[in-house]
Structures are given as structure tokens and as C-alpha cells.
Design a protein around this motif. Structure first.
Motif, short mmCIF file in Angstrom:
data_model
loop_
_atom_site.label_atom_id
_atom_site.label_comp_id
_atom_site.label_asym_id
_atom_site.label_seq_id
_atom_site.Cartn_x
_atom_site.Cartn_y
_atom_site.Cartn_z
N VAL A 1 1.10 -1.38 0.03
CA VAL A 1 -0.23 -0.07 -0.12
C VAL A 1 1.10 1.63 0.24
O VAL A 1 2.01 1.75 0.27
N ARG A 2 0.43 2.06 -1.13
CA ARG A 2 2.01 3.35 -0.99
C ARG A 2 0.39 4.67 -0.58
O ARG A 2 -0.12 4.87 -1.44
N THR A 3 0.83 4.60 0.03
CA THR A 3 0.20 6.80 -0.07
C THR A 3 1.51 8.05 -0.44
O THR A 3 2.44 7.53 -0.62
N GLY A 4 0.85 9.21 -0.04
CA GLY A 4 1.98 10.32 -0.85
C GLY A 4 3.10 10.25 0.57
O GLY A 4 3.70 10.25 0.04
N ASP A 5 3.42 9.80 2.01
CA ASP A 5 4.45 9.22 3.13
C ASP A 5 4.47 8.30 3.29
O ASP A 5 5.15 7.86 4.20
N ALA A 6 3.89 7.18 2.95
CA ALA A 6 4.41 5.54 3.63
C ALA A 6 4.21 5.21 2.41
O ALA A 6 3.71 5.52 1.55
N VAL A 7 4.64 4.25 3.47
CA VAL A 7 4.24 2.23 2.13
C VAL A 7 4.51 1.24 3.00
O VAL A 7 5.11 1.28 4.09
N LEU A 8 3.81 0.56 3.33
CA LEU A 8 3.80 -0.60 3.88
C LEU A 8 3.88 -2.06 3.16
O LEU A 8 2.75 -2.70 1.86
N VAL A 9 4.18 -2.97 3.66
CA VAL A 9 4.60 -4.14 2.70
C VAL A 9 4.27 -4.77 3.88
O VAL A 9 5.36 -5.13 5.08
N MET A 10 3.59 -6.58 3.36
CA MET A 10 3.88 -7.65 4.36
C MET A 10 2.85 -8.31 4.11
O MET A 10 2.28 -8.26 2.90
N PRO A 11 2.54 -9.66 4.29
CA PRO A 11 1.89 -11.17 3.75
C PRO A 11 0.56 -10.90 3.84
O PRO A 11 0.44 -9.90 5.07
N LYS A 12 -0.50 -11.05 2.69
CA LYS A 12 -1.27 -10.75 3.04
C LYS A 12 -2.24 -11.47 4.72
O LYS A 12 -3.04 -11.22 5.09
N SER A 13 -1.62 -12.16 4.72
CA SER A 13 -1.74 -13.55 5.77
C SER A 13 -1.95 -12.66 7.34
O SER A 13 -1.76 -13.15 8.30
N ARG A 14 -0.64 -11.70 7.72
CA ARG A 14 -0.98 -11.17 8.75
C ARG A 14 -1.12 -9.41 8.81
O ARG A 14 -1.09 -8.88 9.42
N SER A 15 -2.00 -9.38 7.56
CA SER A 15 -3.15 -7.83 7.77
C SER A 15 -3.56 -7.91 8.72
O SER A 15 -3.94 -6.48 9.48
N GLN A 16 -3.99 -8.27 10.02
CA GLN A 16 -4.64 -8.04 11.07
C GLN A 16 -3.35 -7.13 12.04
O GLN A 16 -3.75 -6.72 13.23
#
Lengths: 347, 347
Positions: B314-329
Motif C-alpha cells: 500500500v502506497r500513500t503520499g508519505d508511507a508504504v506498507l509491505v506485509m504478507p496478506k496473511s498478517r493483515s490483522q
């Protein structure tokens, strides 16, 4: 001694950080300043700034002037077009004023890393001393640390002279894995790092002997500099290794042990950065939870990772790259795809 | 029929897209408009805009007015502070003008997804008809599609009346995996989606009977509206399920089959988006090479992935998140870490 820094490259391996108009040598990768500026800084005090020359392309000349404002403007030599390393070096040397041309010249790539600059300068001095003792072309070969299949190698004669100089027996192409293991075990092979030292006038004589087409072209440009663009386009496009170095029967080398890396990929960069306890390394703002051995390189904004391992994550103002470190050599595929979609602003 | 949309939530599960002042219900996740606006749109033509009310917090009221400018300003009810769902619903109903209060009211979360709005409206109509036939509180329970352990369930009596209405035997808490399998196999359990329909005045009578403290507090606010902030803070903080629904012995439900999802995580979102041939889904600009089953959500800039699988990026103007789908919680762990570092601008 003069230095000629080769800064005309336009690689894609550090995308999205590297772009057409901001190639690798203009990036800060393993320090706060660009690799080009690091290259300049590590020469001092051996080679003064006013004795440094930079070969680049017209497209990059302005950016390089901006990056190295302390350099005399006339020392930034902009090729009308890229014609590989033999014309780049030949033209740069031929363009220098006679005093510089008669001096020793160290030719250095602009985009390598050297962890121990003193050891690097000591090797340059050793090469210079060897030339003073007997005029010839010297190269600096990196003592290999692993059986890398990504480099060309120099086979050296065992037994150095008292100053540590070895004769080079031959250049060898990138080996397969088994051959690379043999090279490493034998102790008789060095990585070809593209670093040379020679007296300018002597080098031009070598070019006249081995690449007469190139030598004639360079003299034609010197005679009619207003026709440079036209004449440059006619120079033979060939590499210094192939056209000159591989054909010399009196090439010698100084083995280099200075924490050298060509930083050939994001993975190679990750190996020279200092990791935290979880093995994550990088630059800029990042936060990692239960994540290991990642390269987190934020030029802009914050990178947050959770539960991932062995990834490269690079964030710029307009893009983010995510891939396994082990696939760092394949970045070009993304660039090809972006190009096919007409996303030129990202290239 | 009136609608009361509950839009006071401030979850963190869609970070970095969701922030304190832009919670999930204000985000476009599975469409071009926010979940809140989708919630409003799916009610029409069954419930007109002028019959829609929104319960939220003071912190979000301005953003919600901006998101739903067509709503009468008086229909946005801003709690002085969040006190859980029982006070939120009770105060909202008690605050409505008498004509609205005497009408049927559908209570709806603002941040759910409904793929088939017609089926959703049909279920609301069935619930309304059931109340017209006999006044009581109705709920809409979602027919389960998998043994999900993340929801509370409604146990229903087997055998519906001719209109499809089932009596609810009991509310049950989130089950373990084996129990959830049993629930699914039995066909007698529905997911509790937090959707209710009742006549406002009847609901307030139920509150008076089951949560007298709350009823007294609501009457006190109605009598002295200038003291709302002070009196609101004294209301019992409790959920509508616990305080009211679980205690009703005459609760009935309409099973809902409308492509419902609570979009409870990035993984849940990835499951409702339409993937490309490689299984990658998302929003915004992205390029994927040899990458499968990823959620690529770019609010800003371009996401490029190579050789990765099953990731959320997930990319926003100020950050990016990278994780396995399975750890979304587990996204909250990153927010906790950022908070500990004082990175409040990212929360």
C-alpha cells in the motif's frame, strides 16, 4: 597525478532511485553524498581537485557540474554521444592540456564503493611508482572475496616484484560458477574493476598502435574541434578492455584490498550497508516489525514492513519497488514494462 | 423508513491509508467513492437522502459533512465523545424529531461493502414488513460463506415464516475454528453484521426496560441540551449487542445474501477486488512482473513489484506498507511502533 573519472553511465539497476537523468553515480547509496562525490573525495590528498577530470555525456554534464561545483568547468568533458569506454578515455586524454597529458592519469569508474580509501590511494601510489620505474599501463585488480560470476578476471603471474606488482597474464571473461571457484582457490586471479593508471602520452601511443582508427579519429577532432560532434559519431564504439587492455603484452597490476564493491545491484548495496539486529539495512525512515534481512531504502516518506524477509523495498517520491533481493538483477524487466506502457516520467 | 449510519469508528486496520482523521469509512476501498458514500447510495431509492442520519464523533463531523454535502446538516449527529454503540444509537434516535423517531429506523455500519444493493434493500424491506406485521427489533444476519472465526454469530430457529424471517435464539461470541465449522454446516447460524431495524419509539422503550441508566441519561440530555457534553460523558459505555440485542427474547432476523463484507482488513479487501490474470488486485498505478496474488494499492505514485507473491503493498503520499496478506490483522503493531517513536504525523 591526474584522475579521470568515468561518469557517463546510465544504468537501470538502481531503479526507481536511478533515472535517465539521475544515474547511479549521482545517487547517494552507501553514504550521505553521491558515489561520484565519494570518488572525488577518496582521491584526496593524493590527487588534488584541480587535477581531476570527469568524462560524461552531454545529457549528464549539467548535473555533474552541479554535483561537483569545485571542479574547474573545463575539466568536465562531455561526449557528444556515448561510444563505449575506449573513445571516452581516448578523447578525454587527448583533450587534456599537454602538461596533464604528459602526467600520470588514473582512470576510475564513478560509481564504485571503496570502504578503505587509504588502501585505495596506497595502491594508486604503488601503480604510479611502478610506472616511474618503467613506463607501461597498470591496472588495479581487486583481490576476490567470493567466486563471483559477475566480473571479468585478470589472471596474474604468481610472484610479485618487491613493491607488490604482478604481471597480468591475460584478461578472462565472466566465468561459470565452477571456474570461478577454481579462480578463487588458485589465488592467481583478480577481479577486473576497470581501474587503470598510465602516462597519458604513453597511453595515446598504445592507442595509435592497437586501435589506429580511434587514434586517427582523435587527432581529427583535435585538429578541427568545431566538428567534434560529427567526428565523434564516427569513432569506433569499443571498450577499453577489448580494444586495448586485452591486447597489451606488458600489462601489470596492483592487487587491491580496500573493501571494494561495484554496487552492481540493490542486493550488492544491501551487502555493504550495516544491518540492524534483525538484519535490516537501508537508508531513510523505516519501521520493521518481525521482519528480517530486508533492504529498506526510503528516499522519500516512510517504509513500514511486517513479517517479510529478504526483500528489497525502495521508496521514492513517485514510486515504490518491492522484490526479493535475489532477483535484483531483473529490475530492468520492470523498466521495460513501464516503457511499454509509456510511463516515461518514471524511466 | 429512516436510516441511521454509524460512522464514528476510528480503526487502524487500513493503515497507512486510514489515519486518525481519515478513518476507514471515509476511504474509497473497493470503488471510486468512500464506503460512507457507498452506504448512502445503496439505500436509494428505498430510503431518501433527507431521511438519512449519520452518527459520528465531533472529530470526524466536519469531514463527514464534506463527504456527504447533500445530507441536511442537522442530520449529522456528532457525539461529544465515543461511548460505544448503545449510547451512540440511543442518543441519535432520541435526538431525532418526533416524526422520524416514530418511523422505522435502519441502523447500518458506515464501513461495510455490499456487492448487490438490491438484495440488501430487499432484506431491509422484509424487515420493515415484519415490524409492520408485529412491532419488534429486527436484525439482518449474513448467511455465512466460510467458517469465519472473526465474527459473532446469530443462532436462528430453523424454519422461517413465509416472508423469510427467522426468530433469533441467541447471540454467540466469536467461535473457535471447529465450532465455526459446525455453525457453517448446521445452516442455523448467521454472521452478526450489526445491522438492525426497529421503530425508534419502540427501541427507546426497550432501552428504558433493559438499560435504564442509559435511558435516564438520554432523557436528561433531551431536557437540557446545553449540558450535552457533560451528560454524555456520564452515559454507560456499552455495546448495543451486549446491552440490548443479546437480552431481547423477541429478536428476529432476515438472512442476508448480498455479497456482504465487513472489509475487516487489507486481506479482506483483496478478496473482494477483481484480480487480473496473475491474481494481482488493487487500485491506482502498478506494474507487476512475475508476481502473483498481491494486493497493490497505490493512492499516490506507482507500485512496482517483481517476483513476489501474496503480499499487501500500500502506497500513500508519505508511507508504504509491505506485509504478507496473511498478517493483515497485525497492522496495529506498526502503528504502535510508529507511535512509540513519536511519528504522530503518520498515525
Amino acid at each position: 597525478m591526474q584522475a579521470l573519472i568515468l561518469a557517463g553511465g546510465s544504468g537501470t539497476r538502481f531503479w526507481p532511485l536511478s533515472r535517465r537523468h539521475r544515474p547511479k553515480q549521482l545517487l547517494p547509496l552507501d553514504s550521505e553524498v553521491s558515489l561520484l562525490r565519494e570518488t572525488l573525495l577518496r582521491l584526496q590528498p593524493l590527487i588534488a581537485v584541480e587535477d581531476v577530470w570527469v568524462s560524461t555525456t552531454e545529457a549528464l554534464a549539467e548535473a555533474i557540474r552541479h554535483e561537483l561545483p569545485e571542479l574547474p568547468a573545463a575539466h568536465i568533458l562531455a561526449e557528444p554521444e556515448g561510444r563505449n569506454t575506449a573513445p571516452a578515455i581516448g578523447w578525454a586524454v587527448r583533450s587534456m592540456p599537454e602538461a596533464a597529458r604528459r602526467d600520470l592519469i588514473a582512470v576510475l569508474p564513478a560509481d564504485h564503493r571503496v570502504a578503505h580509501p587509504e588502501a585505495f590511494r596506497a595502491a594508486l601510489r604503488t601503480a604510479a611508482d611502478a610506472i616511474a620505474a618503467r613506463d607501461r599501463v597498470m591496472t588495479l585488480g581487486v583481490r576476490p572475496r567470493r567466486p563471483d560470476t559477475g566480473f571479468g578476471y585478470l589472471e596474474i603471474e604468481s610472484g610479485a616484484d618487491p613493491s607488490g606488482v604482478h604481471r597480468v597474464r591475460r584478461f578472462v571473461e565472466k566465468p561459470d560458477a565452477a571456474t570461478a571457484e577454481e579462480y578463487l582457490a588458485s589465488g592467481r586471479y583478480l577481479w577486473n574493476a576497470g581501474i587503470f593508471v598510465f602516462r597519458g602520452t604513453s597511453f595515446l601511443e598504445v592507442v595509435t598502435r592497437l586501435v589506429p582508427d580511434l587514434a586517427r579519429g582523435l587527432e581529427a577532432i583535435a585538429a578541427e574541434p568545431h566538428r567534434t560532434a560529427e567526428l565523434y559519431a564516427a569513432l569506433p564504439s569499443t571498450s577499453i578492455d577489448y580494444a586495448v587492455m586485452e591486447k597489451l603484452d606488458d600489462l601489470a597490476t596492483v592487487p587491491l584490498e580496500c573493501g571494494w564493491s561495484d554496487l552492481g545491484s540493490w542486493e550488492a548495496l544491501s551487502e555493504v550497508l550495516t544491518p540492524d539486529e534483525a538484519g535490516n539495512a537501508g537508508s531513510g525512515e523505516s519501521v520493521a516489525v518481525d521482519a528480517r534481512d530486508n533492504l529498506l531504502f526510503a528516499e522519500h516518506g516512510t517504509i513500514a514492513v511486517l513479517g517479510v524477509e529478504g526483500l528489497v523495498v525502495v521508496r521514492t517520491g513517485d514510486a515504490v519497488l518491492v522484490m526479493p533481493k535475489s532477483r535484483s538483477q531483473e529490475v530492468r524487466k520492470l523498466i521495460t514494462e513501464l516503457g511499454a506502457r509509456g510511463r516515461n516520467e518514471l524511466l
